[in-house]
Write a protein that holds these residues in place. Structure first.
Motif, PDB file in Angstrom:
ATOM      1  N   LEU A 101      -4.541 -13.591  -8.067  1.00  0.00           N
ATOM      2  CA  LEU A 101      -3.180 -13.667  -7.551  1.00  0.00           C
ATOM      3  C   LEU A 101      -2.975 -12.545  -6.544  1.00  0.00           C
ATOM      4  O   LEU A 101      -3.284 -11.380  -6.843  1.00  0.00           O
ATOM      5  CB  LEU A 101      -2.163 -13.528  -8.679  1.00  0.00           C
ATOM      6  CG  LEU A 101      -2.262 -14.558  -9.810  1.00  0.00           C
ATOM      7  CD1 LEU A 101      -1.289 -14.191 -10.940  1.00  0.00           C
ATOM      8  CD2 LEU A 101      -1.976 -15.951  -9.312  1.00  0.00           C
ATOM      9  N   VAL A 102      -2.469 -12.886  -5.387  1.00  0.00           N
ATOM     10  CA  VAL A 102      -2.227 -11.886  -4.348  1.00  0.00           C
ATOM     11  C   VAL A 102      -0.785 -11.990  -3.884  1.00  0.00           C
ATOM     12  O   VAL A 102      -0.363 -13.025  -3.355  1.00  0.00           O
ATOM     13  CB  VAL A 102      -3.176 -12.077  -3.154  1.00  0.00           C
ATOM     14  CG1 VAL A 102      -2.865 -11.050  -2.067  1.00  0.00           C
ATOM     15  CG2 VAL A 102      -4.627 -11.946  -3.603  1.00  0.00           C
ATOM     16  N   GLU A 103      -0.051 -10.904  -4.102  1.00  0.00           N
ATOM     17  CA  GLU A 103       1.346 -10.859  -3.682  1.00  0.00           C
ATOM     18  C   GLU A 103       1.450 -10.341  -2.250  1.00  0.00           C
ATOM     19  O   GLU A 103       0.618  -9.543  -1.804  1.00  0.00           O
ATOM     20  CB  GLU A 103       2.167  -9.937  -4.598  1.00  0.00           C
ATOM     21  CG  GLU A 103       2.145 -10.294  -6.060  1.00  0.00           C
ATOM     22  CD  GLU A 103       1.107  -9.509  -6.844  1.00  0.00           C
ATOM     23  OE1 GLU A 103       1.269  -9.346  -8.062  1.00  0.00           O
ATOM     24  OE2 GLU A 103       0.118  -9.047  -6.216  1.00  0.00           O
ATOM     25  N   SER A 104       2.498 -10.760  -1.581  1.00  0.00           N
ATOM     26  CA  SER A 104       2.797 -10.256  -0.238  1.00  0.00           C
ATOM     27  C   SER A 104       4.291 -10.374   0.006  1.00  0.00           C
ATOM     28  O   SER A 104       4.995 -11.058  -0.744  1.00  0.00           O
ATOM     29  CB  SER A 104       2.018 -11.039   0.822  1.00  0.00           C
ATOM     30  OG  SER A 104       2.383 -12.403   0.807  1.00  0.00           O
ATOM     31  N   GLY A 105       4.751  -9.683   1.030  1.00  0.00           N
ATOM     32  CA  GLY A 105       6.147  -9.803   1.425  1.00  0.00           C
ATOM     33  C   GLY A 105       7.022  -8.624   1.080  1.00  0.00           C
ATOM     34  O   GLY A 105       8.202  -8.597   1.429  1.00  0.00           O
ATOM     35  N   GLY A 106       6.465  -7.661   0.366  1.00  0.00           N
ATOM     36  CA  GLY A 106       7.258  -6.483   0.024  1.00  0.00           C
ATOM     37  C   GLY A 106       7.507  -5.612   1.251  1.00  0.00           C
ATOM     38  O   GLY A 106       6.962  -5.843   2.328  1.00  0.00           O
ATOM     39  N   GLY A 107       8.341  -4.602   1.072  1.00  0.00           N
ATOM     40  CA  GLY A 107       8.624  -3.701   2.170  1.00  0.00           C
ATOM     41  C   GLY A 107       9.822  -2.831   1.901  1.00  0.00           C
ATOM     42  O   GLY A 107      10.341  -2.793   0.784  1.00  0.00           O
ATOM     43  N   LEU A 108      10.245  -2.134   2.940  1.00  0.00           N
ATOM     44  CA  LEU A 108      11.411  -1.252   2.866  1.00  0.00           C
ATOM     45  C   LEU A 108      12.570  -1.936   3.569  1.00  0.00           C
ATOM     46  O   LEU A 108      12.462  -2.284   4.754  1.00  0.00           O
ATOM     47  CB  LEU A 108      11.086   0.081   3.537  1.00  0.00           C
ATOM     48  CG  LEU A 108      12.245   1.054   3.742  1.00  0.00           C
ATOM     49  CD1 LEU A 108      12.841   1.479   2.404  1.00  0.00           C
ATOM     50  CD2 LEU A 108      11.773   2.262   4.546  1.00  0.00           C
ATOM     51  N   VAL A 109      13.657  -2.115   2.843  1.00  0.00           N
ATOM     52  CA  VAL A 109      14.845  -2.759   3.406  1.00  0.00           C
ATOM     53  C   VAL A 109      16.082  -1.969   3.011  1.00  0.00           C
ATOM     54  O   VAL A 109      16.008  -1.068   2.171  1.00  0.00           O
ATOM     55  CB  VAL A 109      14.988  -4.221   2.926  1.00  0.00           C
ATOM     56  CG1 VAL A 109      13.827  -5.078   3.411  1.00  0.00           C
ATOM     57  CG2 VAL A 109      15.112  -4.275   1.414  1.00  0.00           C
ATOM     58  N   GLN A 110      17.190  -2.336   3.618  1.00  0.00           N
ATOM     59  CA  GLN A 110      18.460  -1.696   3.263  1.00  0.00           C
ATOM     60  C   GLN A 110      19.207  -2.546   2.248  1.00  0.00           C
ATOM     61  O   GLN A 110      18.980  -3.760   2.129  1.00  0.00           O
ATOM     62  CB  GLN A 110      19.306  -1.516   4.517  1.00  0.00           C
ATOM     63  CG  GLN A 110      18.731  -0.513   5.505  1.00  0.00           C
ATOM     64  CD  GLN A 110      19.673  -0.233   6.655  1.00  0.00           C
ATOM     65  OE1 GLN A 110      20.433  -1.108   7.073  1.00  0.00           O
ATOM     66  NE2 GLN A 110      19.632   0.994   7.159  1.00  0.00           N
ATOM     67  N   ALA A 111      20.098  -1.909   1.538  1.00  0.00           N
ATOM     68  CA  ALA A 111      20.924  -2.634   0.577  1.00  0.00           C
ATOM     69  C   ALA A 111      21.641  -3.779   1.276  1.00  0.00           C
ATOM     70  O   ALA A 111      22.159  -3.610   2.385  1.00  0.00           O
ATOM     71  CB  ALA A 111      21.926  -1.685  -0.059  1.00  0.00           C
TER      72      ALA A 111
END
Length: 123
Positions: free
Chosen positions: A4-14
């Motif tokens: 299983l390989v996750e992707s799409g995470g990151g730093l975002v604002q509220a």
């Protein structure tokens, strides 16, 4: 074996949105229960959302209900987590997991896990 390989995470604002993807390989996971879990720094791993084998049933943790949506595309062997209205308390490493058992087992018994993707929500 299932990878299983996750992707799409990151730093975002509220208030922003993110869409996480979990691509499975090695075996088709169309008959597996699939779930997203997260672990925030200093906290226990928790179930965020779960989807049944035929997408007929979904479960959400109370803290994300109404903001997150789990879905699956069995043709692509992929599970998604759409996260809207993100909050700083959603900051965590998000893990995808799969389990082939017909009945839903406790978290620590799920068979396959990804490496995780970091989601950081700034205020």
């Amino acid at each position: 074996q299932v990878q299983l390989v996750e992707s799409g995470g990151g730093l975002v604002q509220a208030g922003d949105s993110l869409r996480l993807s979990c691509a499975a390989s090695g075996r088709t996971v169309s008959s597996f229960h699939m779930g997203w879990f997260r672990r925030a720094s200093g906290k226990e791993r928790e179930l965020v959302a779960r989807i049944s084998r035929n997408s007929g049933f979904t479960y959400y943790a109370g803290s994300v209900k109404g903001r997150f949506t789990i879905s699956r595309d069995n043709a692509k062997n992929t599970v998604y987590l759409q996260m809207n209205s993100l909050k700083p308390e959603d900051t965590a490493v998000y893990y995808c997991a799969a389990d082939p058992e017909p009945t839903v087992r406790p978290l620590n018994q799920w068979a396959y896990w990804g490496q995780g993707t970091q989601v950081t929500v700034s205020s």
